[in-house]
Design an enzyme around this catalytic site. Structure first.
Site, PDB file in Angstrom:
ATOM      1  N   CYS A  77     -73.833 -15.117   0.988  1.00  0.00           N
ATOM      2  CA  CYS A  77     -74.978 -14.242   1.188  1.00  0.00           C
ATOM      3  C   CYS A  77     -76.074 -15.063   1.864  1.00  0.00           C
ATOM      4  CB  CYS A  77     -75.446 -13.757  -0.189  1.00  0.00           C
ATOM      5  SG  CYS A  77     -77.006 -12.893  -0.161  1.00  0.00           S
ATOM      6  N   CYS A 128     -76.572 -11.321   8.014  1.00  0.00           N
ATOM      7  CA  CYS A 128     -76.363 -10.840   6.638  1.00  0.00           C
ATOM      8  C   CYS A 128     -74.863 -10.603   6.537  1.00  0.00           C
ATOM      9  CB  CYS A 128     -77.132  -9.541   6.412  1.00  0.00           C
ATOM     10  SG  CYS A 128     -76.622  -8.616   4.942  1.00  0.00           S
TER      11      CYS A 128
HETATM   12  N1  DGL Z   1     -75.178  -9.782   1.973  1.00  0.00           N
HETATM   13  C1  DGL Z   1     -76.441 -10.333   1.717  1.00  0.00           C
HETATM   14  C2  DGL Z   1     -76.967 -11.246   2.804  1.00  0.00           C
HETATM   15  O1  DGL Z   1     -76.172 -11.848   3.493  1.00  0.00           O
HETATM   16  C3  DGL Z   1     -77.491  -9.515   1.011  1.00  0.00           C
HETATM   17  C4  DGL Z   1     -77.668  -8.102   1.321  1.00  0.00           C
HETATM   18  C5  DGL Z   1     -78.613  -7.476   0.335  1.00  0.00           C
HETATM   19  O2  DGL Z   1     -78.244  -7.350  -0.832  1.00  0.00           O
HETATM   20  O3  DGL Z   1     -79.768  -7.176   0.716  1.00  0.00           O
HETATM   21  O4  DGL Z   1     -78.149 -11.422   2.953  1.00  0.00           O
END
Ligand code: DGL
Length: 271
Positions: A83, A196
């Site tokens: 993430c 993301c």
């Molecule tokens: N998948 C996550 C990222 O790479 C977070 C997305 C979220 O929960 O806002 O930032």
């Protein structure tokens, strides 16, 4: 020689823990499963606390520490923070807290600038947390001092990805997606850096909307995990253990299940 073999065996025994706010980290898991010879993998989708991108740094630091503890208690010896938001806010603290554990994080692959000198025009999209973070802004300044790459935060895009993968590409989600991507439409981009881990799961749809080449960090993260783990022999993982924090129940999930969630991901991807 014997001790070298022993080290290799120990490396093969390692268990990888992976987490994200949801299933976005599957874009990283998929790359790892395609690269790393058979190891056990535990994946936590922290859906009870999603989305991460709208939370404060201190909330994400506390939550990442809690999820990491769960993975360590299950015997994981390498943690992938799959993430960008949690990497930006929490990975430095996690490394300090657990000095003997290797942590691999995810950052937007801005470095594509140095690998594809022919890029005509690029932008990077992230959650708000990542976009406002010191870590992201320092990285961007370092690799892109002339600010050739435009940055745009996408407040609702990760949630749209969850909706599409949960219930299919309904018309209302297609409309939300088009609306969310609207600020990018007139930029006439050649490349879009996906900052993301949710976004690569719909890279195919993004490409349809914007006619861009998307850039994801997944292969680089998998290479890093591979380097930390072992030699290239062995079969690839055919399954992994999965838990959502809303149910707190561990289940075995197959590679086929993972592949079924990648149906909107195929696009012309650069990395
Ligand atoms: N998948 C996550 C990222 O790479 C977070 C997305 C979220 O929960 O806002 O930032």
């Amino acid at each position: 020689m014997i001790s070298q073999q022993k080290t290799l065996m120990e490396k093969f025994k390692q268990k990888i823990g992976i987490f994200d706010s949801g299933i976005g980290g599957f874009s990283i898991l998929h790359e790892i499963m395609g690269k790393v010879p058979s190891v056990e993998i535990d994946y936590i989708s922290d859906d009870a606390f999603a989305p991460y991108g709208e939370k404060s740094d201190s909330e994400i630091i506390e939550r990442s520490s809690f999820i990491t503890e769960m993975l360590l208690n299950r015997g994981c010896s390498l943690i992938v923070v799959a993430c960008n938001s949690a990497t930006a806010a929490a990975i430095a603290g996690l490394r300090e807290e657990h000095e003997s554990i290797p942590f691999v994080g995810v950052e937007p692959y801005i470095n594509v600038l140095n690998h594809h000198p022919g890029i005509r025009k690029a932008a990077v999209i992230t959650t708000e947390l990542t976009g406002n973070s010191v870590k992201f802004n320092e990285l961007k300044k370092k690799i892109d001092p002339a600010s050739r790459i435009q940055h745009i935060s996408m407040p609702g895009l990760a949630a749209i990805v969850e909706d599409i993968l949960d219930s299919g590409l309904k018309e209302e989600y297609r409309i939300h997606l088009t609306r969310e991507l609207e600020p990018l439409k007139d930029l006439n981009l050649s490349h879009l850096i996906l900052g993301c881990t949710h976004y690569p799961l719909i890279a195919g749809l993004i490409q349809d909307e914007l006619n861009v080449v998307t850039v994801s960090p997944g292969p680089h993260v998998a290479n890093r995990v591979f380097d930390l783990l072992s030699s290239p022999q062995g079969n690839y993982c055919s399954n992994f253990s999965f838990m959502c924090t809303t149910t707190m129940r561990w289940e075995l999930r197959t590679r086929e299940y993972l592949n079924s969630l990648l149906k909107y991901s195929s696009a012309e991807q650069d990395s």
